[in-house]
Each structure stands twice: as C-alpha cells, then as structure tokens.
Design an enzyme around this catalytic site. Structure first.
Site, PDB file in Angstrom:
ATOM      1  N   CYS A  17      40.044  26.829  35.399  1.00  0.00           N
ATOM      2  CA  CYS A  17      38.363  27.774  35.376  1.00  0.00           C
ATOM      3  C   CYS A  17      38.234  28.058  33.868  1.00  0.00           C
ATOM      4  O   CYS A  17      37.880  26.482  33.449  1.00  0.00           O
ATOM      5  CB  CYS A  17      39.219  29.171  35.346  1.00  0.00           C
ATOM      6  SG  CYS A  17      41.081  29.801  33.832  1.00  0.00           S
ATOM      7  N   ASN A  20      41.575  29.589  31.306  1.00  0.00           N
ATOM      8  CA  ASN A  20      43.093  29.290  31.616  1.00  0.00           C
ATOM      9  C   ASN A  20      43.793  30.908  31.484  1.00  0.00           C
ATOM     10  O   ASN A  20      45.580  30.178  31.406  1.00  0.00           O
ATOM     11  CB  ASN A  20      43.760  28.492  31.000  1.00  0.00           C
ATOM     12  CG  ASN A  20      44.807  27.055  31.879  1.00  0.00           C
ATOM     13  OD1 ASN A  20      45.785  27.335  30.803  1.00  0.00           O
ATOM     14  ND2 ASN A  20      44.816  27.405  33.038  1.00  0.00           N
ATOM     15  N   CYS A  22      43.509  33.797  33.738  1.00  0.00           N
ATOM     16  CA  CYS A  22      44.118  34.433  34.771  1.00  0.00           C
ATOM     17  C   CYS A  22      43.084  33.788  36.051  1.00  0.00           C
ATOM     18  O   CYS A  22      44.829  33.150  36.780  1.00  0.00           O
ATOM     19  CB  CYS A  22      42.402  35.306  34.568  1.00  0.00           C
ATOM     20  SG  CYS A  22      42.474  36.682  33.076  1.00  0.00           S
ATOM     21  N   ARG A  23      42.064  33.001  36.532  1.00  0.00           N
ATOM     22  CA  ARG A  23      42.340  32.439  37.661  1.00  0.00           C
ATOM     23  C   ARG A  23      43.465  31.038  38.058  1.00  0.00           C
ATOM     24  O   ARG A  23      43.704  31.387  39.279  1.00  0.00           O
ATOM     25  CB  ARG A  23      40.665  32.536  38.030  1.00  0.00           C
ATOM     26  CG  ARG A  23      39.438  33.085  38.388  1.00  0.00           C
ATOM     27  CD  ARG A  23      38.273  33.304  37.728  1.00  0.00           C
ATOM     28  NE  ARG A  23      38.111  32.821  36.924  1.00  0.00           N
ATOM     29  CZ  ARG A  23      37.076  32.821  36.920  1.00  0.00           C
ATOM     30  NH1 ARG A  23      35.739  32.652  37.460  1.00  0.00           N
ATOM     31  NH2 ARG A  23      36.387  31.858  35.616  1.00  0.00           N
ATOM     32  N   SER A  24      43.280  30.614  37.069  1.00  0.00           N
ATOM     33  CA  SER A  24      43.846  29.084  37.159  1.00  0.00           C
ATOM     34  C   SER A  24      45.178  28.823  37.381  1.00  0.00           C
ATOM     35  O   SER A  24      45.683  28.370  37.933  1.00  0.00           O
ATOM     36  CB  SER A  24      42.684  27.839  36.946  1.00  0.00           C
ATOM     37  OG  SER A  24      43.560  27.644  35.688  1.00  0.00           O
ATOM     38  N   ASP A 132      35.184  35.782  38.096  1.00  0.00           N
ATOM     39  CA  ASP A 132      35.795  36.006  37.073  1.00  0.00           C
ATOM     40  C   ASP A 132      36.341  37.338  36.935  1.00  0.00           C
ATOM     41  O   ASP A 132      35.667  38.087  36.947  1.00  0.00           O
ATOM     42  CB  ASP A 132      35.175  35.370  35.765  1.00  0.00           C
ATOM     43  CG  ASP A 132      35.864  35.609  34.786  1.00  0.00           C
ATOM     44  OD1 ASP A 132      37.222  35.809  34.439  1.00  0.00           O
ATOM     45  OD2 ASP A 132      35.395  35.334  33.613  1.00  0.00           O
TER      46      ASP A 132
HETATM   47  P1  4NP Z   1      39.731  32.754  33.656  1.00  0.00           P
HETATM   48  O1  4NP Z   1      38.762  34.036  32.659  1.00  0.00           O
HETATM   49  O2  4NP Z   1      38.470  32.261  33.375  1.00  0.00           O
HETATM   50  O3  4NP Z   1      40.001  33.081  34.910  1.00  0.00           O
HETATM   51  O4  4NP Z   1      41.119  32.515  32.881  1.00  0.00           O
HETATM   52  C1  4NP Z   1      38.975  34.168  31.450  1.00  0.00           C
HETATM   53  C2  4NP Z   1      39.829  34.093  30.260  1.00  0.00           C
HETATM   54  C3  4NP Z   1      39.112  34.637  28.848  1.00  0.00           C
HETATM   55  C4  4NP Z   1      37.699  34.763  28.669  1.00  0.00           C
HETATM   56  C5  4NP Z   1      37.178  34.527  30.156  1.00  0.00           C
HETATM   57  C6  4NP Z   1      37.361  34.250  31.038  1.00  0.00           C
HETATM   58  N1  4NP Z   1      37.849  34.801  27.767  1.00  0.00           N
HETATM   59  O5  4NP Z   1      36.688  35.180  27.654  1.00  0.00           O
HETATM   60  O6  4NP Z   1      38.248  34.693  26.885  1.00  0.00           O
END
Ligand code: 4NP
Length: 167
Positions: A17, A20, A22-24, A132
C-alpha cells in the site's frame, strides 16, 4: 489467473500500500491467519510494505490494530517497511491495495504479470481499490477488514489449487 511459483513448493506474496501502516498490514495479518487455517502457513510467505517511507519501523496505525484485535487477530508483530523495486523479482505475486499503488509499482519495476491488484482476487467486486482509511473514521477500517477477509479467503483458495503447492 494466479501466476505459478518460481520455485515449486513455496510461494511468496508481497502486499503493498502507501504507508504500510493500515491496509497492507491488515491484509498481511488476515492472509497469514487464513493460510495457517488452510494448512498452507509453511508453504506461502507473506510480506507487506509501502511505497512511501514515512512510517518505516513503526507498528501499524492504532485504528487498524484495534479493528484487527476486535476481530480476534494478532496485530502486535507488524513493523512498517518500504517497498524496493527489486522485490518484484523475488516474489511470485506483488499485490497493490489500490490503483495508485499499482501505478507506483509499475513505475518502479515495469509491467509484470506478477504485479496485480489485491482485489483482483475479490470474489464479490473484483478489480476495485481497497480505499485508504488513513484520513477517515473507524468505519473505513471495518470496511477494509471485510474486503480483506473475503479477498484473502479467495486468494487462499487459488493458492490451494496450485499443483506446485500440492493442490
Ligand atoms: P496505508 O494508509 O497506505 O493503508 O498504510 C496510509 C498511511 C499513511 C499515509 C497515507 C496512507 N500517510 O500519508 O502518512
């Protein structure tokens, strides 16, 4: 169609993702749990990472961890890592959580039949994004969990059917 493994008897899945956290990581925990349930835990190696490096070394987002914990999973072991372009050559399947992540993966390593969307394996609505949840509320994390659970079940079924894994 799921690509055949490079080495018979083992399969490597990389989940990717953006951050790294939340989703993955949620998909990583759920997929490993489902693989263990299916008796494939020793044959399939799962990793997760993000194309961005902001959170490297951190545990997953507390909202992601709380959602997993409520559903009975162990969310404590995750530490965020940043995806490296060379990993496409070391994995059998690199699965992007959304189309932006997929574009980033293709920009890094080129088009490959091993680089797909995670939700290409979604039995309900294949080919979509795992949205997201980072800037939203708790409901977004619950939605991610339900998508990840049904998609992991279907991915495990596809892996179980691979002759190279004994299927
Ligand atoms: P993820 O979510 O891609 O599902 O881990 C996010 C986590 C952090 C950020 C963006 C998306 N960020 O911009 O810090």
């Amino acid at each position: 169609m799921i690509p055949a493994p490079r080495d018979p008897g083992t399969y490597r899945v990389a989940l990717v993702c953006l951050g790294n956290i939340c989703r993955s990581p949620m998909a990583h925990v759920v997929l490993e749990s489902r693989l263990d349930d299916a008796g494939l835990g020793d044959l399939v190696e799962v990793t997760s990472s993000g194309t961005g490096g902001w959170h490297v070394g951190n545990p997953m987002d507390p909202r992601a961890a709380a959602t997993l914990t409520r559903a009975g999973y162990d969310a404590t072991r995750h530490r965020a890592r940043q995806y490296e372009a060379a990993w496409v050559d070391r994995n059998d399947l690199v699965l992007a959580m959304d189309h932006d992540n997929l574009d980033n993966l293709i920009a890094l390593g080129g088009v490959s039949p091993r680089v797909m969307l995670f939700r290409d394996f979604d039995p309900v609505e294949p080919g979509g994004d795992v949205p997201d949840p980072y800037y939203g509320g708790d409901a977004g994390f619950e939605e991610v969990l339900s998508m990840v659970e049904r998609t992991s079940d279907n991915l495990v079924a596809a892996l179980s059917a691979l002759k190279a894994l004994g299927g």
